[in-house]
Motif scaffolding. Structure first.
Motif, short mmCIF file in Angstrom:
data_model
loop_
_atom_site.label_atom_id
_atom_site.label_comp_id
_atom_site.label_asym_id
_atom_site.label_seq_id
_atom_site.Cartn_x
_atom_site.Cartn_y
_atom_site.Cartn_z
N GLN A 79 -37.33 2.07 20.56
CA GLN A 79 -38.26 3.17 20.40
C GLN A 79 -38.15 4.11 21.60
O GLN A 79 -38.13 3.66 22.75
N ARG A 80 -38.08 5.41 21.30
CA ARG A 80 -37.99 6.42 22.35
C ARG A 80 -38.87 7.60 21.96
O ARG A 80 -38.72 8.16 20.86
N HIS A 81 -39.79 7.97 22.85
CA HIS A 81 -40.73 9.07 22.60
C HIS A 81 -41.45 8.86 21.27
O HIS A 81 -41.71 9.80 20.51
N GLY A 82 -41.77 7.58 20.98
CA GLY A 82 -42.52 7.26 19.77
C GLY A 82 -41.69 7.24 18.50
O GLY A 82 -42.23 7.07 17.41
N GLU A 83 -40.36 7.40 18.61
CA GLU A 83 -39.49 7.43 17.44
C GLU A 83 -38.55 6.21 17.45
O GLU A 83 -38.09 5.77 18.50
N PRO A 106 -33.46 10.63 15.21
CA PRO A 106 -33.92 11.80 14.46
C PRO A 106 -33.33 13.06 15.10
O PRO A 106 -33.34 13.21 16.32
N THR A 107 -32.79 13.95 14.29
CA THR A 107 -32.19 15.17 14.80
C THR A 107 -32.66 16.36 13.97
O THR A 107 -33.17 16.21 12.86
N ALA A 108 -32.46 17.57 14.51
CA ALA A 108 -32.95 18.78 13.86
C ALA A 108 -32.29 19.03 12.51
O ALA A 108 -32.87 19.69 11.64
N ASP A 109 -31.07 18.50 12.31
CA ASP A 109 -30.35 18.76 11.07
C ASP A 109 -30.63 17.72 9.99
O ASP A 109 -30.00 17.73 8.94
N SER A 110 -31.57 16.79 10.25
CA SER A 110 -31.83 15.72 9.30
C SER A 110 -33.34 15.50 9.23
O SER A 110 -34.03 15.57 10.25
N PRO A 111 -33.88 15.24 8.06
CA PRO A 111 -35.33 15.28 7.90
C PRO A 111 -36.10 14.05 8.35
O PRO A 111 -37.32 14.10 8.45
N THR A 113 -37.97 11.00 10.39
CA THR A 113 -38.72 10.96 11.65
C THR A 113 -38.36 9.75 12.49
O THR A 113 -38.87 9.59 13.59
N GLY A 114 -37.51 8.89 11.99
CA GLY A 114 -37.06 7.72 12.72
C GLY A 114 -35.97 7.01 11.95
O GLY A 114 -35.73 7.32 10.77
N ILE A 115 -35.29 6.07 12.60
CA ILE A 115 -34.18 5.34 11.99
C ILE A 115 -34.57 3.87 11.90
O ILE A 115 -34.85 3.22 12.91
N PHE A 116 -34.59 3.35 10.67
CA PHE A 116 -34.89 1.94 10.47
C PHE A 116 -33.63 1.21 9.98
O PHE A 116 -32.53 1.70 10.10
N SER A 117 -33.83 0.04 9.40
CA SER A 117 -32.73 -0.89 9.16
C SER A 117 -31.65 -0.32 8.23
O SER A 117 -31.90 0.56 7.40
N GLY A 118 -30.46 -0.88 8.38
CA GLY A 118 -29.31 -0.52 7.55
C GLY A 118 -28.08 -1.26 8.02
O GLY A 118 -28.17 -2.23 8.78
N ASN A 119 -26.91 -0.81 7.60
CA ASN A 119 -25.69 -1.47 8.03
C ASN A 119 -24.59 -0.44 8.23
O ASN A 119 -24.77 0.77 8.02
N TYR A 131 -28.50 3.75 6.13
CA TYR A 131 -29.69 3.41 6.90
C TYR A 131 -30.93 3.99 6.24
O TYR A 131 -30.85 4.88 5.37
N HIS A 132 -32.10 3.52 6.68
CA HIS A 132 -33.36 4.05 6.15
C HIS A 132 -33.91 5.09 7.12
O HIS A 132 -34.18 4.79 8.28
N GLY A 133 -34.04 6.31 6.65
CA GLY A 133 -34.67 7.36 7.42
C GLY A 133 -36.17 7.35 7.13
O GLY A 133 -36.58 7.57 5.99
N THR A 134 -36.99 7.07 8.14
CA THR A 134 -38.41 6.92 7.90
C THR A 134 -39.01 8.21 7.36
O THR A 134 -38.65 9.32 7.77
N GLU A 135 -39.93 8.03 6.41
CA GLU A 135 -40.64 9.12 5.73
C GLU A 135 -39.76 9.92 4.79
O GLU A 135 -40.24 10.85 4.13
N GLN A 136 -38.46 9.59 4.70
CA GLN A 136 -37.56 10.36 3.84
C GLN A 136 -36.85 9.48 2.82
O GLN A 136 -36.88 9.77 1.64
N GLY A 137 -36.19 8.43 3.25
CA GLY A 137 -35.48 7.56 2.32
C GLY A 137 -34.14 7.13 2.86
O GLY A 137 -33.75 7.48 3.98
N ASN A 138 -33.42 6.38 2.07
CA ASN A 138 -32.13 5.84 2.49
C ASN A 138 -31.10 6.95 2.61
O ASN A 138 -31.04 7.85 1.77
#
Length: 502
Positions: A79-83, A106-111, A113-119, A131-138
């Motif tokens: 976790q960095r800066h709450g993300e 999380p980057t400006a070009d991708s929606p 708010t965080g990066i969760f599990s994946g492979n 990977y799972h992009g939090t609040e957005q989807g896989n």
């Protein structure tokens, strides 16, 4: 590919050419030095098990493990800066880790708010991150450079949103855009397993276009396993003529299924837990290396109080030692990688006859980083084992052993610390065939890895893990013991070098 890709997360693989956010001051240097020295002084920070380099990591799941151009690459959530982000390390020997810039953030070009599990898996000449992009989807990202540092997110992200155009969450459709795991089939089809309480299968021929929902992942339930017990942190791969689903349930921790993959669905035949007293062994991740070995890690969850003890220490996020997964008699058992011997030294070798109630303290060996290979040959003893991180009087000790009457491998942490951590007894059932195997072999090998605040045990085709936090400075000894009768012992205990930078 026809679609234009977004810019890499970092413009160049060379760290010296990455943008510097500000001029480093002498105060920054002193702070960095103070943190490094604080971590080096911490008696509970593991020396040869991988640890997130700094800060509290919760979750700290291993992710994205891949063998790429001669090196092992491994991601971890921090976790960095709450993300939530993915860190990135690589190794040429499984023991010493090179730290890279973050893999996914999380980057400006991708929606997201965080990066969760994946492979991460081998695609068409590139490494593919699902990977799972939090609040957005896989979501999807790719890289193909030598160090997998030039990561590009797909403009199609999220490939499966967490909600549809009407605003319905995907869970309302019977499946979830949740913990994904992907691979490329021999015919070029990309498959993804999306975890959750009803794990599902998706597929596509084009990574950066629509992924189609195929159906439920599990073809049928297994007796004694709730069909809707969540399959999260999935890791799906062939082993021999079977397929293995390595995963967690948030309630049960690590577990696995063995079965067949056919007609785009998994037909499970066997299921076994890998964590019993709680879910402390969590978020498994594996890869296939250049020797054909299937090697796994898991997150060994911290048992110190997060708000006080972990926060004061400035660190958390420990992985189990990399272990080879072996299928034998229809089950999976683990063996620590042979490379461990490259960092062992000194130690104590001995042959003993342990009488009923004996507890033989090894004098002259004082270390909390230990690898023990003990061959026990019970005559009429029904319990036997070792203690690690033990004080001379036994005020603190972690007891590891085998109970032949209960047919259990166990780790007892009820006296591991005078003040810190949970006091539990992990009991891992021995397989049904182990009693006959013991008679045939005339003994049983008990392998124990102790590393300051983590202990792992392997015996009889099963394994167990616990966290421990000895507080006495003299809790650095080992002993051998037996109960119920006599037991012969042939053992080698070696010390293990530190491989973590701090």
């Amino acid at each position: 590919m026809a679609e234009a890709m977004s810019p890499p997360l970092f413009p160049d693989s060379e760290l010296s050419e990455c943008p510097v956010p500000y001029q480093i001051t002498q105060a920054d240097i002193e702070t960095a030095r103070d943190v490094r020295e604080h971590l080096l002084r911490d008696p509970h920070r593991p020396g040869y098990h991988f640890v997130v380099p700094e800060g509290l990591a919760h979750p700290a799941d291993p992710n994205g493990a891949i063998f790429w151009r001669g090196n092992v690459h491994l991601g971890y959530i921090y976790q960095r800066h709450g993300e939530h982000c993915w860190g990135h390390v690589s190794s040429h020997d499984w023991l010493h880790w090179k730290h890279h810039l973050p893999w996914l953030t999380p980057t400006a070009d991708s929606p997201e708010t965080g990066i969760f599990s994946g492979n991460c898996f081998h695609g068409d000449g590139e490494a593919v991150f699902l990977y799972h992009g939090t609040e957005q989807g896989n979501s999807i990202a790719t890289a193909s450079d030598h160090w997998l540092e030039q990561v590009r997110k797909s403009p199609a992200n999220p490939i499966v949103p967490v909600q549809d155009e009407s605003g319905r969450r995907t869970g309302s459709q019977g499946w979830s855009s949740w913990d994904p795991h992907g691979w490329m089939d021999a015919d070029g089809t990309y498959y993804g397993i999306f975890g959750g309480h009803t794990a599902s299968v998706f597929k596509t021929r084009n990574l950066h276009s629509t992924w189609d929902h195929v159906g439920d992942f599990l073809a049928h339930p297994l007796e004694g396993v709730d069909l809707h017990e969540d399959i999260s942190c999935p890791d799906f791969f062939p082993m021999g003529d079977k397929w293995v689903m390595l995963c967690i349930s948030h309630e049960l921790g690590c577990r696995y299924y063995i079965g067949d993959w056919r007609n785009e669905q998994f037909h499970p035949e066997y299921h076994e837990q890998m964590s019993w007293v709680d879910n402390g062994w969590f978020a498994p991740e594996s890869l296939l290396d250049d020797k054909g070995r299937r090697i796994m890690w898991a997150w060994a969850r911290d048992e110190r109080d997060r708000e006080t003890e972990q926060s004061a220490s400035g660190w958390s996020g420990t992985f189990t030692f990399p272990s080879v997964m072996v299928m034998d008699k229809g089950r999976i058992h683990l063996q620590p990688i042979e490379e461990l011997q490259d960092i062992t030294y000194g130690g104590d070798n001995r042959r003993l006859t342990l009488e009923n109630g004996s507890d033989v303290l090894v004098d002259g060996l004082h270390n909390r980083q230990i690898d023990i290979c003990a061959w026990f040959m019970p005559k009429d003893a029904h319990r036997f084992g070792v203690t690690v991180c033990r004080s001379p009087g036994g005020e603190e000790q972690t007891v590891v052993g085998v109970d032949l009457r209960e047919q259990m491998l166990f780790i007892d942490t009820t006296r591991s610390s005078e003040t810190l951590g949970r006091r539990t007894v992990e009991k891992a059932p021995l397989p049904d065939y182990q009693a006959a195997q013991l008679q045939e072999d005339g003994g049983m090998l008990l392998r124990v890895l102790a590393d300051n605040s983590i202990v792992e045990a392997f015996a009889g085709g099963t394994q167990a893990m616990r966290r421990m936090y000895p507080t006495r400075t003299d809790s650095d000894m080992i002993s051998y013991w037996a109960e119920g009768g006599t037991c012969e012992l042939d053992t080698a205990a070696t010390e293990v070098k530190r491989t973590n930078h701090h």
